[in-house]
Design a protein around this motif. Structure first.
Motif, mmCIF file in Angstrom:
data_model
loop_
_atom_site.group_PDB
_atom_site.id
_atom_site.type_symbol
_atom_site.label_atom_id
_atom_site.label_comp_id
_atom_site.label_asym_id
_atom_site.label_seq_id
_atom_site.Cartn_x
_atom_site.Cartn_y
_atom_site.Cartn_z
ATOM 1 N N THR A 27 17.655 61.918 46.240
ATOM 2 C CA THR A 27 16.235 62.028 45.915
ATOM 3 C C THR A 27 15.712 60.792 45.202
ATOM 4 O O THR A 27 14.595 60.332 45.471
ATOM 5 N N TYR A 28 16.512 60.230 44.308
ATOM 6 C CA TYR A 28 16.052 59.100 43.503
ATOM 7 C C TYR A 28 16.885 57.840 43.689
ATOM 8 O O TYR A 28 16.445 56.758 43.322
ATOM 9 N N GLY A 29 18.092 57.983 44.228
ATOM 10 C CA GLY A 29 18.978 56.828 44.326
ATOM 11 C C GLY A 29 18.967 56.113 45.652
ATOM 12 O O GLY A 29 19.733 55.175 45.852
ATOM 13 N N GLY A 30 18.138 56.559 46.595
ATOM 14 C CA GLY A 30 18.064 55.875 47.870
ATOM 15 C C GLY A 30 19.205 56.153 48.819
ATOM 16 O O GLY A 30 19.344 55.486 49.841
ATOM 17 N N ARG A 31 20.058 57.144 48.505
ATOM 18 C CA ARG A 31 21.163 57.481 49.405
ATOM 19 C C ARG A 31 20.680 58.432 50.499
ATOM 20 O O ARG A 31 19.624 59.059 50.380
ATOM 21 N N THR A 32 21.469 58.557 51.549
ATOM 22 C CA THR A 32 21.174 59.476 52.643
ATOM 23 C C THR A 32 22.243 60.561 52.669
ATOM 24 O O THR A 32 23.440 60.261 52.681
ATOM 25 N N ALA A 33 21.824 61.816 52.668
ATOM 26 C CA ALA A 33 22.774 62.928 52.684
ATOM 27 C C ALA A 33 23.378 63.091 54.077
ATOM 28 O O ALA A 33 22.833 62.597 55.073
ATOM 29 N N ASP A 34 24.503 63.787 54.143
ATOM 30 C CA ASP A 34 25.131 64.082 55.422
ATOM 31 C C ASP A 34 25.444 65.579 55.488
ATOM 32 O O ASP A 34 25.206 66.328 54.522
ATOM 33 N N GLU A 35 25.977 66.001 56.612
ATOM 34 C CA GLU A 35 26.241 67.420 56.809
ATOM 35 C C GLU A 35 27.242 67.987 55.805
ATOM 36 O O GLU A 35 27.002 69.065 55.243
ATOM 37 N N PRO A 36 28.367 67.314 55.538
ATOM 38 C CA PRO A 36 29.301 67.875 54.550
ATOM 39 C C PRO A 36 28.665 68.093 53.183
ATOM 40 O O PRO A 36 28.964 69.081 52.503
ATOM 41 N N THR A 37 27.791 67.179 52.775
ATOM 42 C CA THR A 37 27.113 67.349 51.484
ATOM 43 C C THR A 37 26.275 68.612 51.489
ATOM 44 O O THR A 37 26.284 69.392 50.518
ATOM 45 N N TYR A 38 25.540 68.834 52.576
ATOM 46 C CA TYR A 38 24.716 70.037 52.652
ATOM 47 C C TYR A 38 25.574 71.299 52.679
ATOM 48 O O TYR A 38 25.258 72.290 52.011
ATOM 49 N N LEU A 39 26.648 71.272 53.432
ATOM 50 C CA LEU A 39 27.493 72.459 53.547
ATOM 51 C C LEU A 39 28.127 72.820 52.202
ATOM 52 O O LEU A 39 28.274 74.003 51.873
#
Length: 228
Positions: free
Chosen positions: A191-203
């Motif tokens: 949200t604030y660090g400019g990273r992009t989430a992936d599927e494992p993070t969401y799971l």
């Protein structure tokens, strides 16, 4: 030849063999300047950008030359120092994210109007189905925190951050403390660090939300609560 106004005069022959006239040094110089200022004498001069680049290149060259004189090992030592500095900057960026994250991470978890945990979960699943993992992670974290508020494990408080929610929830759910802190950190990263989430993070976050839904909290850790 006589002097005029403190300057040395020199003869100038007129056309047609007329007697020479005296012209002072200052008017002569001004006439030469006017002649040399004509565009025809400057067609091949570098433009403003080229001159600026030349000055910058000279300045950088002088800077590196001066640094190489004081760096251990001369120019080779300077290269080693530069590589170390770049590596440190890269490590800091990887750990902290893009500049400005530290101050931005204090922003509130919720930015829109009040929504229920179910609404946040529905939005998260819709984003996940479209492989928008960053938005899915954000909505799932909001669903988790809203659910804790709905269960009175957290008091509804505007301006609460993900880190604050995780720390407060860990007191009632000590068995999930580490996972809560990890979820808050990953939320801040995307949200604030400019990273992009992936599927494992969401799971991982979805499983945490599901597990917490089925966990009996330690109400003794909640102000005014009674242990179960």
């Amino acid at each position: 030849m006589t002097a005029m106004g403190g300057t040395t005069a020199r003869p100038l022959l007129r056309a047609g063999g007329d007697p020479p006239v005296d012209i002072s040094r200052i008017p002569a110089r001004e006439a030469a300047d006017r002649e040399l200022s004509k565009p025809m004498y400057h067609e091949n001069d570098p433009n403003l950008v080229e001159r600026a680049l030349d000055h910058i290149g000279e300045w950088i060259g002088k800077l590196f030359h001066a640094a190489s004189d004081v760096a251990p090992g001369g120019p080779l030592g300077l290269v080693v120092v530069a590589v170390i500095v770049v590596a440190l900057c890269a490590a800091l960026w990887w750990r902290l994210g893009t500049p400005g994250r530290i101050s931005a991470a204090q922003d509130a978890l919720f930015h829109d109007g009040p929504r229920s945990a179910a609404e946040h979960r529905t939005a998260a699943e819709a984003h996940a189905a479209a492989h928008r993992w960053t938005e899915a992670v954000q909505e799932r974290m909001r669903a988790l925190v809203r659910s804790l508020e709905e269960r009175a494990l957290l008091d509804p408080r505007p301006g609460r951050t993900a880190d604050e929610a995780a720390s407060e929830a860990a007191r009632a759910l000590p068995g999930h403390a580490d996972r809560l802190r990890t979820a808050a950190r990953e939320f801040d990263d995307v949200t604030y660090g400019g990273r992009t989430a992936d599927e494992p993070t969401y799971l991982r976050l979805r499983d945490l939300d599901t597990d917490i839904e089925g966990t009996t909290p330690h109400l003794s850790a909640v102000a005014g609560g009674t242990a179960e």
